[in-house]
Design an enzyme around this catalytic site. Sequence first.
Site, mmCIF file in Angstrom:
data_model
loop_
_atom_site.group_PDB
_atom_site.id
_atom_site.type_symbol
_atom_site.label_atom_id
_atom_site.label_comp_id
_atom_site.label_asym_id
_atom_site.label_seq_id
_atom_site.Cartn_x
_atom_site.Cartn_y
_atom_site.Cartn_z
ATOM 1 N N PRO A 160 48.105 81.035 -80.917
ATOM 2 C CA PRO A 160 48.194 80.580 -82.306
ATOM 3 C C PRO A 160 49.491 81.038 -82.971
ATOM 4 O O PRO A 160 49.850 80.557 -84.043
ATOM 5 C CB PRO A 160 46.965 81.214 -82.970
ATOM 6 C CG PRO A 160 46.529 82.302 -82.075
ATOM 7 C CD PRO A 160 47.009 81.979 -80.692
ATOM 8 N N GLU B 135 41.298 88.981 -77.271
ATOM 9 C CA GLU B 135 42.342 89.252 -78.263
ATOM 10 C C GLU B 135 43.685 88.641 -77.863
ATOM 11 O O GLU B 135 44.659 88.728 -78.595
ATOM 12 C CB GLU B 135 42.518 90.760 -78.472
ATOM 13 C CG GLU B 135 41.399 91.414 -79.266
ATOM 14 C CD GLU B 135 41.116 90.686 -80.571
ATOM 15 O OE1 GLU B 135 42.062 90.383 -81.312
ATOM 16 O OE2 GLU B 135 39.931 90.395 -80.827
HETATM 17 N N1 SAM Z 1 44.193 87.651 -81.494
HETATM 18 C C1 SAM Z 1 44.939 86.451 -81.296
HETATM 19 C C2 SAM Z 1 45.789 86.165 -82.511
HETATM 20 O O1 SAM Z 1 45.299 86.332 -83.623
HETATM 21 O O2 SAM Z 1 46.943 85.711 -82.340
HETATM 22 C C3 SAM Z 1 44.006 85.262 -81.066
HETATM 23 C C4 SAM Z 1 43.351 85.272 -79.741
HETATM 24 S S1 SAM Z 1 42.399 83.826 -79.440
HETATM 25 C C5 SAM Z 1 40.779 84.303 -79.888
HETATM 26 C C6 SAM Z 1 42.314 83.796 -77.688
HETATM 27 C C7 SAM Z 1 43.277 82.830 -77.042
HETATM 28 O O3 SAM Z 1 43.011 81.507 -77.471
HETATM 29 C C8 SAM Z 1 44.739 83.044 -77.309
HETATM 30 O O4 SAM Z 1 45.276 84.039 -76.476
HETATM 31 C C9 SAM Z 1 45.311 81.679 -76.988
HETATM 32 O O5 SAM Z 1 45.527 81.505 -75.599
HETATM 33 C C10 SAM Z 1 44.201 80.751 -77.420
HETATM 34 N N2 SAM Z 1 44.412 80.159 -78.755
HETATM 35 C C11 SAM Z 1 43.654 80.379 -79.848
HETATM 36 N N3 SAM Z 1 44.077 79.626 -80.882
HETATM 37 C C12 SAM Z 1 45.121 78.898 -80.434
HETATM 38 C C13 SAM Z 1 45.991 77.941 -81.029
HETATM 39 N N4 SAM Z 1 45.889 77.589 -82.298
HETATM 40 N N5 SAM Z 1 46.953 77.389 -80.256
HETATM 41 C C14 SAM Z 1 47.090 77.746 -78.958
HETATM 42 N N6 SAM Z 1 46.302 78.667 -78.347
HETATM 43 C C15 SAM Z 1 45.337 79.224 -79.070
#
Ligand code: SAM
Length: 250
Positions: free
Chosen positions: A88, A115
């Site tokens: 993200p 995370e």
């Molecule tokens: N703690 C992280 C942060 O706030 O940046 C978010 C982790 S998310 C729960 C887990 C994974 O989902 C990330 O490592 C990424 O690979 C993917 N992910 C979540 N949202 C995303 C987005 N908007 N675009 C691309 N990948 C995303």
Amino acid sequence: MRFDVVTIFPRLFDGPLGEGIVRRAIERGIADVRVHDLRDYTADRHRSVDDVSYGGGPGMVFKPEPLFKAVEAIRAGCEVDAVILTSPQGRTFTQREAERLAAMRHVVVLCGRYEGVDDRVREALVTEELSIGDYVVSGGELPALVIVDAVVRLLPGAVGDEESVEVDSFNRGLLDFPHYTRPAEFRDLRVPAVLLSGNHAEIRRWRKREALSRTLALRPDLLRTAELDSEEREILRVLLNERGVEHGRD
Ligand code: SAM
């Protein structure tokens, strides 16, 4: 074009890769999408891919070793144009980004979970980070599928005439014009008469006007960089004039 996707949930890819345009592109050899289970690159009995976060706090983090090993194995003996981390925090994935990736031959996509991934992966392994939007989903699998799908449909031969990408929204920086199909009248709702007229010049102009007026109403930001021909510039000038008059009356 080849994609290698690294994930702890390879089965999540079966459905989306097994239907429609992407499946056809894979069957025709236009796209080669290989999904790798990150756990295949672990060395311990539990096949563990994650660990607690240094410094404390809730949530687990992907360890660097399995991701490095996975990418090194994919890279062995072949050239990789980009190693993309879904995140993200990355640059927003847009149609322009899809076009840029579609010109590449071999792309690796890493799917995070929990995370996220140990930051050394981002520092030393990843060549770019892409986000599908300003929201957080549970893992990188859906973002990876969005990227693969948007890129594959741009590969020559992937999309047939019936699903042409030429009129798609964002193709030239404009939203698509409205589409209708039979019947011409449905519960008192009529298809615009011009589309039934058979007058191709009129239809073409109507579509341009509709695409421009939708873009102006819904995504005016796109017009700053849209590639307009002279007819479209003229139509836009008229639309802006009409709007000016409308607002003047308010
Ligand atoms: N703690 C992280 C942060 O706030 O940046 C978010 C982790 S998310 C729960 C887990 C994974 O989902 C990330 O490592 C990424 O690979 C993917 N992910 C979540 N949202 C995303 C987005 N908007 N675009 C691309 N990948 C995303």
